[in-house]
Design an enzyme around this catalytic site. Structure first.
Site, PDB file in Angstrom:
ATOM      1  N   ASP A 257       0.838  -1.198   0.000  1.00 56.51           N
ATOM      2  CA  ASP A 257       0.000   0.000   0.000  1.00 56.51           C
ATOM      3  C   ASP A 257       0.877   1.254   0.000  1.00 56.51           C
ATOM      4  O   ASP A 257       2.106   1.155  -0.017  1.00 56.51           O
ATOM      5  CB  ASP A 257      -0.934  -0.036   1.211  1.00 56.51           C
ATOM      6  CG  ASP A 257      -2.312   0.530   0.910  1.00 56.51           C
ATOM      7  OD1 ASP A 257      -2.420   1.419   0.050  1.00 56.51           O
ATOM      8  OD2 ASP A 257      -3.286   0.087   1.555  1.00 56.51           O
TER       9      ASP A 257
ATOM     10  N   ASP B 196     -10.439   3.028  -3.358  1.00 55.94           N
ATOM     11  CA  ASP B 196     -10.871   1.770  -2.758  1.00 55.94           C
ATOM     12  C   ASP B 196     -12.352   1.534  -3.037  1.00 55.94           C
ATOM     13  O   ASP B 196     -13.170   2.455  -2.960  1.00 55.94           O
ATOM     14  CB  ASP B 196     -10.685   1.801  -1.240  1.00 55.94           C
ATOM     15  CG  ASP B 196      -9.233   1.710  -0.822  1.00 55.94           C
ATOM     16  OD1 ASP B 196      -8.365   1.522  -1.689  1.00 55.94           O
ATOM     17  OD2 ASP B 196      -8.969   1.827   0.390  1.00 55.94           O
TER      18      ASP B 196
END
EC number: 3.2.1.49
Length: 415
Positions: free
Chosen positions: A156, A217
């Site tokens: 990430d 997301d």
């Protein structure tokens, strides 16, 4: 002509991509985040907290309920597994929730014919505040993951700068390769730079990562699915050429089996992600998933299309005033997949079209199958008008292939 140009660019671009031999087709598996998030309260919710137990139970379901045999082989841990770093700086899992360690989980997954994925962050902290992989820890963490026999790393980008990401993601790719263990590399790099050139150099990204998140997301809602789809469509001329065997655009997880999508919306996400050549990562509770949702996720023809070895990402090719959109993906052996997608919110819509209107060439005859109903499509000429009935927010999906030398045709008028 534009479609041919984009296809040529896609084939040329693939020469420049990362070639570690991994993920020649889009990866498939299960990922914890969307369904289980950062639930670490194992005292109150032992069945659903991020823990060794959860991943072992999901591994059992993948192996025993037909998922693995269809290609869903990755069992991926997301955020909130880390307990800290030891005195030597090595990552350690939370000792209460992962008492036997990550290597134990990897061995368990491998014993069932599965692969284990793990999560870290190219920054000082993960998105949920656990220790991240700073630049000075890249080689150490890569070596640790290899020692644990991990098969995929999702890295990430929270709490990092553009400069750190530009240095860190290629550095991690090199470090993973240096371990000698085949570890697929999933990056969030483009998403943190806005997903588009000039801030994103997709040639560099594809030379670094096996798959990458481009956009926001996903959340458990139809609105979220549409926002991601719209972004991919708007920028398809940029995104399509960089996707292919070993390097995939990732629109994020499948929501099917959770709470935010209707039956038709679930079918639509699966069909659209398939035509986009997207990774298929479920994020639902496989212990309680309904037979209806299993049928969507385990549809063998959908999976065959998703896993087509050419790896060409599909695209929007037709948009009608009646709010029907048609997506096409070119497949091996001159086959193709069509998705007729309804943006309508009123009632089932009768959409009239022909393959000629969708730029299929004259002179061929097509056969195939309705992907969801199994109905056979036989002897379809490009000039022949057909009708598909599409539910609101739903899809009809066809798999088509040319049949040479067929001079007559028959076809059901409605499929």
């Amino acid at each position: 002509m534009l479609q041919k140009t984009v296809l040529l660019l896609a084939l040329v671009a693939q020469v420049l991509m990362l070639e570690n031999g991994l993920l020649r087709t889009p990866p498939m598996g299960w990922l914890a985040w969307e369904r289980f998030r950062c639930n670490i309260n194992c005292e109150e919710d032992p069945k659903n907290c991020i823990s060794e137990r959860l991943f072992m139970e999901m591994a059992d379901r993948l192996a025993q309920d037909g998922w693995r045999d269809l290609g869903y082989v990755y069992l991926n841990i997301d955020d909130c597994w880390i307990g800290g770093r030891d005195a030597t700086g090595r990552l350690i899992p939370d000792p209460k929730r992962f008492p036997h360690g990550i290597a134990f989980l990897a061995d368990y997954a491998h014993s069932l014919g599965l692969k284990l994925g793990i999560y870290e962050d190219m920054g000082k902290m993960t998105c949920m505040g656990y220790p991240g992989t700073t630049l000075d820890k890249v080689e150490l963490d890569a070596a640790t993951f290899a020692e644990w026999k991990v098969d995929m790393l999702k890295l990430d980008g929270c709490y990092s700068t553009p400069k750190e990401r530009a240095e860190g993601y290629p550095k991690m790719a090199a470090a993973l390769n240096a371990t000698g263990r085949p570890i697929a590399f999933s990056c969030s790099w483009p998403a943190y730079e806005g997903g588009l050139p000039p801030k994103v150099n997709y040639t560099e990204v594809a030379g670094t990562c096996n798959l990458w998140r481009n956009y926001k997301d996903i959340q458990d809602s139809w609105k979220s699915v549409l926002s991601i789809l719209d972004w991919f469509v708007k920028h398809q001329d940029i995104l399509q050429p960089v996707s292919g065997p070993g390097h995939w655009n990732d629109p994020d997880m499948l929501l099917i089996g959770n709470f935010g999508l209707s039956f038709d919306e679930s079918r639509a996400q699966m069909a659209l992600w398939t035509v986009l050549a997207a990774p298929l990562f479920m994020s639902t509770d496989l212990r309680t998933i309904s037979p209806q949702n299993i049928d969507i996720l385990q549809n063998p023809l959908l999976i065959k299309i998703n896993q087509d070895p050419l790896g060409i990402q599909g695209r929007l090719i037709f948009k009608s005033k009646s709010h029907i959109e048609v997506f096409k993906r070119n497949l091996s052996d001159d086959a193709s997949a069509l998705v007729f997608f309804s943006r309508r919110t009123d009632m089932p819509y009768h959409f009239h079209c022909s393959l000629l209107e969708l730029n299929y060439p004259k002179g061929s005859v097509y056969e195939g199958q309705n992907v969801f109903t199994g109905d056979i499509i036989s002897g379809l000429h490009p000039e022949t008008n057909f009708t598909v009935i599409i539910n609101p927010s739903g899809v009809v999906m066809w798999y088509l292939y040319p049949v040479k030398g067929l001079g007559i045709y028959t076809m059901m008028s409605q499929l």
